[in-house]
Design an enzyme around this catalytic site. Structure first.
Site, PDB file in Angstrom:
ATOM      1  N   HIS A 148       2.525   6.192  -3.238  1.00 32.04           N
ATOM      2  CA  HIS A 148       4.297   6.730  -3.185  1.00 32.04           C
ATOM      3  C   HIS A 148       4.399   6.160  -4.705  1.00 32.04           C
ATOM      4  O   HIS A 148       5.845   5.793  -4.175  1.00 32.04           O
ATOM      5  CB  HIS A 148       4.532   6.976  -1.322  1.00 32.04           C
ATOM      6  CG  HIS A 148       4.388   7.582  -0.845  1.00 32.04           C
ATOM      7  ND1 HIS A 148       3.409   8.350  -0.322  1.00 32.04           N
ATOM      8  CD2 HIS A 148       3.760   6.634   0.671  1.00 32.04           C
ATOM      9  CE1 HIS A 148       3.250   8.459   0.771  1.00 32.04           C
ATOM     10  NE2 HIS A 148       3.668   7.613   0.679  1.00 32.04           N
ATOM     11  N   ARG A 160       0.741  -0.701   0.183  1.00 32.41           N
ATOM     12  CA  ARG A 160       0.313   0.151  -0.351  1.00 32.41           C
ATOM     13  C   ARG A 160       0.911   1.139  -0.122  1.00 32.41           C
ATOM     14  O   ARG A 160       0.510   2.453  -0.591  1.00 32.41           O
ATOM     15  CB  ARG A 160      -1.432   0.356   0.995  1.00 32.41           C
ATOM     16  CG  ARG A 160      -1.414   0.990   1.303  1.00 32.41           C
ATOM     17  CD  ARG A 160      -1.010   1.901   3.036  1.00 32.41           C
ATOM     18  NE  ARG A 160      -2.037   3.421   3.070  1.00 32.41           N
ATOM     19  CZ  ARG A 160      -1.864   4.139   2.771  1.00 32.41           C
ATOM     20  NH1 ARG A 160      -0.252   4.286   3.176  1.00 32.41           N
ATOM     21  NH2 ARG A 160      -2.491   5.407   3.155  1.00 32.41           N
TER      22      ARG A 160
END
Length: 116
Positions: free
Chosen positions: A80, A75
């Protein structure tokens, strides 16, 4: 009011099922070429990891068959995206890891339901 952790497990299963459904019947190349499916699948993988962060550490510790750290780390990498998203790794997660994760989460819910 705090949401019961079991609901996060159910969410994880729902998000995983969506990702599997969106990619069913596709090849990796077709998946990568279809921006809408790619983005929707990525979003659901992110949501799986986000829901995992809401499962209490004590529950995660009692369920080592679920790769909690990897789910959450995935995740974080996806959120990012500046770290880069490797399409081969992503496809492997969809094709190989999600079915195993779904099985482990289903077994966890079944175990909890039997104990209740």
């Amino acid at each position: 009011m705090t949401r019961e952790w079991r609901f996060y497990i159910t969410d994880m299963l729902d998000f995983a099922e969506k990702a599997r459904r969106y990619t069913r019947g596709l090849t990796q190349a077709t998946f990568v070429e279809n921006a809408m499916i790619y983005d929707a699948t990525l979003r659901n993988l992110e949501l799986i990891g986000e829901a995992a962060t809401h499962v209490p550490a004590e529950v995660r510790g009692q369920c080592p068959e679920v790769p909690w750290r990897q789910v959450i780390a995935t995740r974080n990498r996806l959120i990012h995206a500046y770290l880069g998203i490797d399409d081969d790794t992503l496809w492997s997660i969809i094709e190989t890891d999600l079915p195993v994760l779904m099985s482990a989460l289903t077994a966890l819910l079944d175990r909890v339901d039997r104990l209740s």
